[in-house]
Design an enzyme around this catalytic site. Structure first.
Site, PDB file in Angstrom:
ATOM      1  CB  SER A  58       8.102  54.559 -27.349  1.00  0.00           C
ATOM      2  OG  SER A  58       6.833  54.697 -26.723  1.00  0.00           O
ATOM      3  CG  LEU A  59      12.378  55.405 -31.160  1.00  0.00           C
ATOM      4  CD1 LEU A  59      12.668  56.176 -32.438  1.00  0.00           C
ATOM      5  CD2 LEU A  59      13.105  54.078 -31.164  1.00  0.00           C
ATOM      6  CD  GLU A  60      12.881  60.043 -27.967  1.00  0.00           C
ATOM      7  OE1 GLU A  60      13.394  60.091 -29.109  1.00  0.00           O
ATOM      8  OE2 GLU A  60      11.658  59.849 -27.782  1.00  0.00           O
ATOM      9  CB  VAL A  83       4.195  52.438 -30.426  1.00  0.00           C
ATOM     10  CG1 VAL A  83       4.528  52.787 -31.871  1.00  0.00           C
ATOM     11  CG2 VAL A  83       5.327  52.842 -29.488  1.00  0.00           C
ATOM     12  CB  ILE A  84      -1.411  53.807 -32.069  1.00  0.00           C
ATOM     13  CG1 ILE A  84      -1.836  53.746 -30.583  1.00  0.00           C
ATOM     14  CG2 ILE A  84      -2.569  53.383 -32.985  1.00  0.00           C
ATOM     15  CD1 ILE A  84      -2.974  54.688 -30.212  1.00  0.00           C
ATOM     16  CB  THR A  88       4.921  55.847 -42.249  1.00  0.00           C
ATOM     17  OG1 THR A  88       5.125  56.103 -40.853  1.00  0.00           O
ATOM     18  CG2 THR A  88       4.158  56.989 -42.896  1.00  0.00           C
ATOM     19  CG  HIS A  90       7.820  56.624 -37.008  1.00  0.00           C
ATOM     20  ND1 HIS A  90       9.146  56.959 -36.848  1.00  0.00           N
ATOM     21  CD2 HIS A  90       7.193  56.989 -35.867  1.00  0.00           C
ATOM     22  CE1 HIS A  90       9.310  57.525 -35.660  1.00  0.00           C
ATOM     23  NE2 HIS A  90       8.138  57.537 -35.038  1.00  0.00           N
ATOM     24  CG  ASN A 114       9.033  46.544 -22.881  1.00  0.00           C
ATOM     25  OD1 ASN A 114       8.296  47.532 -22.928  1.00  0.00           O
ATOM     26  ND2 ASN A 114       9.600  46.044 -23.948  1.00  0.00           N
ATOM     27  NE  ARG A 128      -2.658  44.699 -26.382  1.00  0.00           N
ATOM     28  CZ  ARG A 128      -3.804  44.310 -26.945  1.00  0.00           C
ATOM     29  NH1 ARG A 128      -4.865  45.087 -26.896  1.00  0.00           N
ATOM     30  NH2 ARG A 128      -3.901  43.148 -27.553  1.00  0.00           N
TER      31      ARG A 128
END
Length: 179
Positions: A58-60, A83-84, A88, A90, A114, A128
């Protein structure tokens, strides 16, 4: 991101073809497949051409959208991923930075819906991603289409107003050029 509103704006109509890039981080296969199915169902219903672009995470997604936007002819994008929350911090970095980067691209005029799902557990993600339930990806596709329609409505050339440096060429309404 399009929410789960009771206010259905419907799908916009277009007088010229539209092409949308679906940029997805297929980290969780079943979730990703459901997201793509939901987003493409909306785009197909609107008669919009689309292409799926996969990235590692997801960061990319925002970086890929930025690259493809600069180097291609897409009118807009649907950002998808899941993103689950883990054990941490992260999770917080990925959620905050991907959202921030997509917002920055949007503020620069890139039409993005988005649909990156950010959840606490797999059950929430499945709910979702499901097109028959919360349909986050379908909502993101609708949002992208509405932004494209808004851009087309207000993004026309401004005409012959304002400062023009010497040596510029103006294009007349009949298509002819004049200095």
């Amino acid at each position: 991101m399009a929410g789960h509103s009771d206010n259905d704006l419907g799908l916009p109509e277009f007088d010229r073809p539209v092409k949308v890039g679906i940029v997805i981080a297929p980290y969780y296969t079943a979730i990703s497949e459901a997201q793509i199915e939901a987003a493409t169902a909306v785009l197909d219903r609107a008669g919009v051409a689309h292409e799926v672009i996969e990235v590692p995470g997801s960061l990319e997604v925002p970086t890929a959208i930025s690259i493809v936007h600069r180097m291609s002819n897409f009118d807009g994008f649907v950002a998808l991923g899941c993103v689950i929350r883990g054990a941490t911090s992260h999770y917080d970095v990925v959620v905050n930075e991907s959202s921030r980067a997509l917002t920055m691209l949007g503020l620069q005029g890139v039409c993005i819906g988005n649909g990156i799902i950010t959840v606490e557990n797999r059950e929430q993600a499945e709910e979702r991603a499901d097109g028959a339930r919360l349909n986050t990806a379908g909502g993101a596709a609708e949002a992208a289409l509405h932004l494209i329609a808004l851009t087309r409505k207000y993004g026309q050339p401004k005409g012959n107003l304002g400062f023009k440096p010497r040596g510029t060429i103006e294009i007349a309404e009949d298509g002819s050029a004049k200095a």
